[in-house]
Design an enzyme around this catalytic site. Structure first.
Site, short mmCIF file in Angstrom:
data_model
loop_
_atom_site.label_atom_id
_atom_site.label_comp_id
_atom_site.label_asym_id
_atom_site.label_seq_id
_atom_site.Cartn_x
_atom_site.Cartn_y
_atom_site.Cartn_z
N LYS A 1 -5.31 -17.33 -1.79
CA LYS A 1 -6.78 -17.51 -2.23
C LYS A 1 -7.07 -17.17 -3.78
CE LYS A 1 -10.92 -18.24 -0.39
NZ LYS A 1 -11.51 -18.94 0.83
N GLY B 1 -11.58 -25.70 -1.85
CA GLY B 1 -12.66 -25.16 -2.14
C GLY B 1 -13.36 -23.87 -1.55
N ASP B 2 -14.14 -23.18 -2.02
CA ASP B 2 -14.86 -22.26 -1.64
C ASP B 2 -16.19 -22.06 -2.06
OD1 ASP B 2 -14.29 -19.62 0.38
OD2 ASP B 2 -15.19 -18.96 -1.12
N ASN C 1 -21.94 -25.75 1.87
CA ASN C 1 -21.31 -26.49 2.71
C ASN C 1 -21.24 -26.09 4.02
OD1 ASN C 1 -18.02 -26.89 3.56
ND2 ASN C 1 -19.15 -28.62 2.89
P1 NDP Z 1 -21.24 -22.85 -1.07
O1 NDP Z 1 -20.96 -22.61 -2.46
O2 NDP Z 1 -21.17 -24.28 -0.92
O3 NDP Z 1 -22.63 -22.08 -0.52
C1 NDP Z 1 -22.58 -20.80 -0.41
C2 NDP Z 1 -24.18 -20.22 0.07
O4 NDP Z 1 -24.27 -19.09 0.18
C3 NDP Z 1 -24.96 -20.78 -0.99
O5 NDP Z 1 -26.26 -21.03 -0.22
C4 NDP Z 1 -25.24 -19.65 -1.87
O6 NDP Z 1 -26.63 -19.50 -2.43
C5 NDP Z 1 -25.23 -18.50 -0.79
N1 NDP Z 1 -24.65 -17.26 -1.36
C6 NDP Z 1 -23.41 -17.21 -2.18
N2 NDP Z 1 -23.11 -15.96 -2.38
C7 NDP Z 1 -24.43 -15.20 -2.13
C8 NDP Z 1 -24.66 -13.80 -2.24
N3 NDP Z 1 -23.88 -13.12 -2.77
N4 NDP Z 1 -26.01 -13.58 -1.45
C9 NDP Z 1 -26.70 -14.20 -0.93
N5 NDP Z 1 -26.26 -15.74 -0.98
C10 NDP Z 1 -25.06 -16.35 -1.31
O7 NDP Z 1 -20.14 -22.01 -0.22
P2 NDP Z 1 -19.50 -22.34 1.05
O8 NDP Z 1 -20.46 -22.72 2.16
O9 NDP Z 1 -18.40 -23.23 0.95
O10 NDP Z 1 -19.14 -20.99 1.59
C11 NDP Z 1 -19.58 -20.14 2.30
C12 NDP Z 1 -18.89 -18.94 3.10
O11 NDP Z 1 -18.13 -19.69 4.01
C13 NDP Z 1 -18.02 -18.22 2.21
O12 NDP Z 1 -17.90 -16.97 2.85
C14 NDP Z 1 -16.72 -18.98 2.31
O13 NDP Z 1 -15.52 -17.99 2.01
C15 NDP Z 1 -16.80 -19.49 3.47
N6 NDP Z 1 -15.73 -20.43 4.10
C16 NDP Z 1 -16.03 -21.72 3.46
C17 NDP Z 1 -15.03 -22.74 3.83
C18 NDP Z 1 -15.37 -24.06 3.10
O14 NDP Z 1 -14.47 -25.05 3.89
N7 NDP Z 1 -16.10 -24.46 2.31
C19 NDP Z 1 -13.92 -22.59 4.72
C20 NDP Z 1 -13.96 -21.30 5.32
C21 NDP Z 1 -14.82 -20.24 4.95
P3 NDP Z 1 -26.54 -19.60 -3.94
O15 NDP Z 1 -26.59 -21.07 -3.91
O16 NDP Z 1 -28.07 -18.92 -4.32
O17 NDP Z 1 -25.47 -19.06 -4.65
#
Ligand code: NDP
Length: 442
Positions: A125, A164-165, A239
């Site tokens: 990661k 991505g993440d 996402n």
């Molecule tokens: P994105 O950046 O697309 O979205 C993240 C979302 O969570 C946004 O709505 C963001 O709001 C919110 N967010 C992020 N940090 C915080 C915080 N500290 N407090 C409150 N809200 C927060 O990321 P993903 O959807 O890709 O990832 C979301 C989770 O899923 C993560 O834990 C990631 O590790 C996990 N994940 C993702 C994968 C993927 O394929 N993308 C695969 C497996 C796990 P804002 O825009 O305001 O920051």
């Protein structure tokens, strides 16, 4: 003192000031105790000491210039934790909260998650404390190019394949891929989550959210139930959250909440995903704008989505976003099932409360593995110089999620308590990696 406790104490002493990493290590060590204590092979091969120490942790300077001509410096990370079963694989996170502890916890979790997928991928990661919010297109591009300028020497299609993440979507992957190619003159599947015209896989964008809903559906089937007619609370609007909401709705659920880091929305009629996609994927705006466009929807900045009465809760934002107090509220409101879309979104106390209340609980390692699984399918397509149809990838995703569910369920039954998917996922993921490490020698 038990072997597990000895290792736990050594890891804690060695990783002072890394609470998220220790939280992830504690959860794994506690749940795999029954098998580790029952067979001396793990201790004799120092498997726990080795599996809790990354192969390498890379930290580097990422300089770039902002639109006012100021030179800015961020810190980049790539933690290559374990490649016993395949090249390192795991996402890149761009968020101001990123530090070594967070990248290490994510990388450690990735070892077991990737093992569970049944595909040949190890755990890694990376990311940076760069904050993409409010940055111009040019600033994002320059940051991504600078980040890749250092990262390129550490990765490769058979070495380490980032994805991505949080804060890294197709746009950022595109800039990084372009820079990797420029530096190396090699066109290879070194990153996943690429755009469709240059080697991306259909259904990768949807994979984590869809996979989450597929495995929660598998879990609900054990009690003769499903998403149909259920009220679903989702956190996040990125996402994972968007495509979990889409699939939950397709299966007959009603998604009533979503959030970003500023606040959350409640729509009693069910969230209109076209509006969310327009705000988040196209305009890159704030979730608050939803209430300007949908009559009757509410926007809140106090509390969080877990105050809403729901049958199914899907935390899809970030780590430790669902606390013991939130778990108690959800239980009081009659929640049946929780599936973790984000990585480690529930605190340890919250998980314990769900399990004590017999709420069906699917941990992130299993629940969000669909994203990395389809990333591995993207690697296969790149190696074969082929691209598969959406339906073919989606069918494979469904099969993989069912297989992960079966592995977690059967390990829980054999080594822990039936339906303890936390223990089941950790044990099933661990056994395969441990066997590979033993076979390969020290
Ligand atoms: P994105 O950046 O697309 O979205 C993240 C979302 O969570 C946004 O709505 C963001 O709001 C919110 N967010 C992020 N940090 C915080 C915080 N500290 N407090 C409150 N809200 C927060 O990321 P993903 O959807 O890709 O990832 C979301 C989770 O899923 C993560 O834990 C990631 O590790 C996990 N994940 C993702 C994968 C993927 O394929 N993308 C695969 C497996 C796990 P804002 O825009 O305001 O920051």
């Amino acid at each position: 003192m038990s072997y597990i406790q000895q290792v736990r104490d050594t890891v804690a002493a060695r990783n002072v000031g890394q609470p998220e990493f220790m939280q992830a290590v504690d959860e794994v060590l506690t749940t795999i105790a029954p098998i580790v204590e029952s067979d001396a092979v793990y201790k004799n091969n120092a498997i726990l000491e080795r599996i809790t120490e990354p192969d390498r942790q890379i930290m580097f300077r990422v300089p770039w210039t902002d639109d006012n001509g100021n030179i800015r410096v961020n810190r980049g990370y790539r933690v290559q934790f374990n490649n016993a079963i395949g090249p390192y694989k795991g996402g890149l996170r761009l968020h101001p909260s990123v530090n070594l502890s967070i990248i290490k916890f994510l990388s450690f979790e990735q070892i077991f998650k990737n093992s569970l997928t049944g595909l040949p991928i190890g755990g890694g990661k990376g990311g940076s404390d760069f904050d993409p919010k409010g940055k111009s297109e040019r600033e994002i591009r320059e940051f991504c190019q600078s980040f890749m300028t250092e990262l390129a020497r550490h990765i490769g299609a058979d070495v380490d394949v980032p994805a991505g993440d949080i804060g890294v979507s197709g746009r950022e992957i595109g800039y990084m891929f372009g820079q990797y190619k420029r530096l190396t003159n090699v066109y290879e599947g070194v990153l996943t989550g690429k755009g469709l015209p240059y080697g991306g896989s259909l259904a990768r964008t949807e994979a984590t959210g869809f996979g989450l809903v597929y495995i929660v559906q598998n879990m609900l089937e054990t009690i003769g139930d499903g998403f149909k007619g259920k009220t679903v609370a989702i956190s996040g609007a990125g996402n994972v959250a968007i495509y979990a909401a889409q699939k939950a709705t397709e299966l007959g659920g009603k998604v009533v909440t979503m959030s970003d880091s500023n606040g959350w929305i409640y729509d009693k009629n069910g969230i209109n995903l076209q509006v969310i996609k327009d705000i988040k994927e196209i305009k890159r705006g704030r979730i608050k704008e939803y209430t300007d466009r949908v009559n009757g929807a509410e926007y809140h900045t106090d509390d969080n989505v877990w105050q809403t009465k729901c049958d199914i809760a899907l935390p899809c934002a970030t780590q430790n976003e669902l606390t013991l107090a939130d778990a108690k509220t959800l239980i009081k409101n009659g929640v049946i099932a929780v599936g973790e879309g984000a990585n480690m979104p529930s605190t340890t106390e919250a998980i314990n409360a769900f399990q004590a209340a017999h709420v069906l609980f699917m941990p992130a390692k299993a629940a969000n593995a669909g994203g990395v699984a389809v990333s591995a399918l993207e690697m296969s397509q790149n190696s074969q110089r082929l691209s598969w149809s959406f339906d073919k990838v989606d069918d494979k995703l469904k099969y993989i999620m069912r297989d992960i569910f079966d592995k977690a369920a059967s390990a829980a039954k054999q080594y822990a308590t039936p339906a303890d998917y936390v223990a089941g996922a950790n044990i099933a993921g661990f056994l395969k990696v441990a066997q590979a490490m033993i076979a390969q020698g020290v």
